[in-house]
Design an enzyme around this catalytic site. Structure first.
Site, PDB file in Angstrom:
ATOM      1  N   ARG A  14      52.931  -3.846  35.131  1.00  0.00           N
ATOM      2  CA  ARG A  14      51.908  -4.615  35.838  1.00  0.00           C
ATOM      3  C   ARG A  14      50.534  -4.223  35.305  1.00  0.00           C
ATOM      4  O   ARG A  14      50.391  -3.349  34.464  1.00  0.00           O
ATOM      5  CB  ARG A  14      51.969  -4.349  37.346  1.00  0.00           C
ATOM      6  CG  ARG A  14      51.726  -2.892  37.711  1.00  0.00           C
ATOM      7  CD  ARG A  14      51.791  -2.663  39.216  1.00  0.00           C
ATOM      8  NE  ARG A  14      51.453  -1.275  39.553  1.00  0.00           N
ATOM      9  CZ  ARG A  14      51.272  -0.831  40.777  1.00  0.00           C
ATOM     10  NH1 ARG A  14      51.406  -1.656  41.808  1.00  0.00           N
ATOM     11  NH2 ARG A  14      50.960   0.430  41.003  1.00  0.00           N
ATOM     12  N   ASP A  35      58.664   1.004  31.657  1.00  0.00           N
ATOM     13  CA  ASP A  35      58.049   1.445  32.910  1.00  0.00           C
ATOM     14  C   ASP A  35      59.107   2.088  33.790  1.00  0.00           C
ATOM     15  O   ASP A  35      60.289   1.714  33.727  1.00  0.00           O
ATOM     16  CB  ASP A  35      57.410   0.264  33.658  1.00  0.00           C
ATOM     17  CG  ASP A  35      56.288   0.696  34.592  1.00  0.00           C
ATOM     18  OD1 ASP A  35      56.587   1.383  35.592  1.00  0.00           O
ATOM     19  OD2 ASP A  35      55.130   0.360  34.322  1.00  0.00           O
ATOM     20  N   ASP A  59      61.024   6.797  32.418  1.00  0.00           N
ATOM     21  CA  ASP A  59      60.238   7.838  33.081  1.00  0.00           C
ATOM     22  C   ASP A  59      59.606   8.648  31.963  1.00  0.00           C
ATOM     23  O   ASP A  59      60.295   9.365  31.238  1.00  0.00           O
ATOM     24  CB  ASP A  59      61.156   8.709  33.945  1.00  0.00           C
ATOM     25  CG  ASP A  59      60.433   9.885  34.589  1.00  0.00           C
ATOM     26  OD1 ASP A  59      59.254  10.122  34.257  1.00  0.00           O
ATOM     27  OD2 ASP A  59      61.067  10.582  35.398  1.00  0.00           O
ATOM     28  N   TYR A 151      43.568  14.429  38.159  1.00  0.00           N
ATOM     29  CA  TYR A 151      43.453  13.266  37.281  1.00  0.00           C
ATOM     30  C   TYR A 151      42.481  13.537  36.131  1.00  0.00           C
ATOM     31  O   TYR A 151      42.808  13.331  34.956  1.00  0.00           O
ATOM     32  CB  TYR A 151      42.990  12.045  38.073  1.00  0.00           C
ATOM     33  CG  TYR A 151      42.847  10.800  37.232  1.00  0.00           C
ATOM     34  CD1 TYR A 151      43.962  10.049  36.883  1.00  0.00           C
ATOM     35  CD2 TYR A 151      41.595  10.380  36.778  1.00  0.00           C
ATOM     36  CE1 TYR A 151      43.842   8.914  36.096  1.00  0.00           C
ATOM     37  CE2 TYR A 151      41.463   9.250  35.997  1.00  0.00           C
ATOM     38  CZ  TYR A 151      42.589   8.513  35.656  1.00  0.00           C
ATOM     39  OH  TYR A 151      42.456   7.392  34.874  1.00  0.00           O
ATOM     40  N   VAL A 184      39.046  -0.377  36.429  1.00  0.00           N
ATOM     41  CA  VAL A 184      39.719  -1.622  36.054  1.00  0.00           C
ATOM     42  C   VAL A 184      40.345  -2.232  37.298  1.00  0.00           C
ATOM     43  O   VAL A 184      40.881  -1.525  38.159  1.00  0.00           O
ATOM     44  CB  VAL A 184      40.808  -1.360  34.994  1.00  0.00           C
ATOM     45  CG1 VAL A 184      41.432  -2.671  34.533  1.00  0.00           C
ATOM     46  CG2 VAL A 184      40.240  -0.602  33.808  1.00  0.00           C
TER      47      VAL A 184
END
Length: 242
Positions: A14, A35, A59, A151, A184
């Site tokens: 996606r 994915d 994965d 992150y 985004v």
């Protein structure tokens, strides 16, 4: 006739990843779309009705699954020219609240996943024409964003990994570059977060996934054959204003 080029894209079910798949297909590449969200991926690929897109469950933290994905890609399309390490996850947490499990999970997906991908693809890329790797980093690897302990540090690490791989693989004529998106408009960001971020952007909007895909497609293409170790920031000027 010029041989067909083949790309493998992770995190392709996606948003940004799917946009990259579509953009590379528009440029004529066959694409293995990978994915961990296998059902969502299969739905997206089935909706395209495009036999030049292969859906593969992956994965990215699994070394064995990477080996299987590369093997399946080569079996279907005959080779591999481009690897796009796009898979990534995000959560926000200040340093004092971050957990070891949460920190490690982001590093395993955002950095270790790309490491596994590059190692799995390397034998095929060495044998390919104009081989290229593109890693999706982040503007979080250009400046420190508070409350992004896991992150941000994982993306800084991926940025460094990209540079080291570019230097190491240059003698093997394998180009390695990075795209650094800002905010985004994808399902990774909740609607309220998107609205808040858009209000702070110079352009008063977030990037469309297709705009990130265009940068990736350029780096994969024959128009970038003398570019390696480069970083393309796609953030609408966000980084200019701190």
């Amino acid at each position: 006739m010029t041989p067909r080029r083949v790309a493998l894209v992770s995190g392709a079910a996606r948003g940004q990843g799917l946009a990259i798949v579509r953009r590379l297909r528009a440029d004529g590449l066959a694409v293995a779309a990978c994915d961990i969200q296998a059902d969502l991926l299969r739905e997206a690929v089935a909706a395209s009705a495009d036999e030049e897109i292969l859906a593969l469950a992956l994965d990215v933290t699994s070394e064995s699954q990477w080996a299987e994905a590369v093997a399946a890609t080569v079996e279907r399309f005959g080779g591999l020219n481009a690897l796009v390490n796009n898979a990534g996850i995000l959560h926000r947490s200040p340093l004092e609240d971050e957990t070891s499990d949460g920190f490690e999970r982001l590093w395993r997906v955002n950095c270790l996943g790309a490491f596994h991908g590059m190692r799995a693809a390397l034998p095929q890329l060495r044998a390919a024409t104009d081989p290229v790797i593109v890693n999706t980093c982040s503007t979080g690897a250009l400046r420190p964003f508070p409350n992004h302990t896991a992150y941000g540090s994982s993306k800084w690490a991926l940025r460094g990994l990209t540079q080291i791989a570019a230097a190491e693989l240059a003698p093997h004529r394998i180009r390695v570059n990075a795209v650094l998106p800002g905010a985004v408009s994808t399902p990774m960001l909740a609607d309220d977060v998107q609205s808040r971020l858009a209000a702070s952007m110079p352009a008063r909007r977030l990037a469309d996934p297709a705009e990130i895909a265009d940068a990736v497609a350029f780096l994969v293409s024959g128009r970038a054959t003398f570019i390696t170790g480069a970083e393309i920031t796609v953030d609408g000027g966000q980084s200019l204003f701190g």
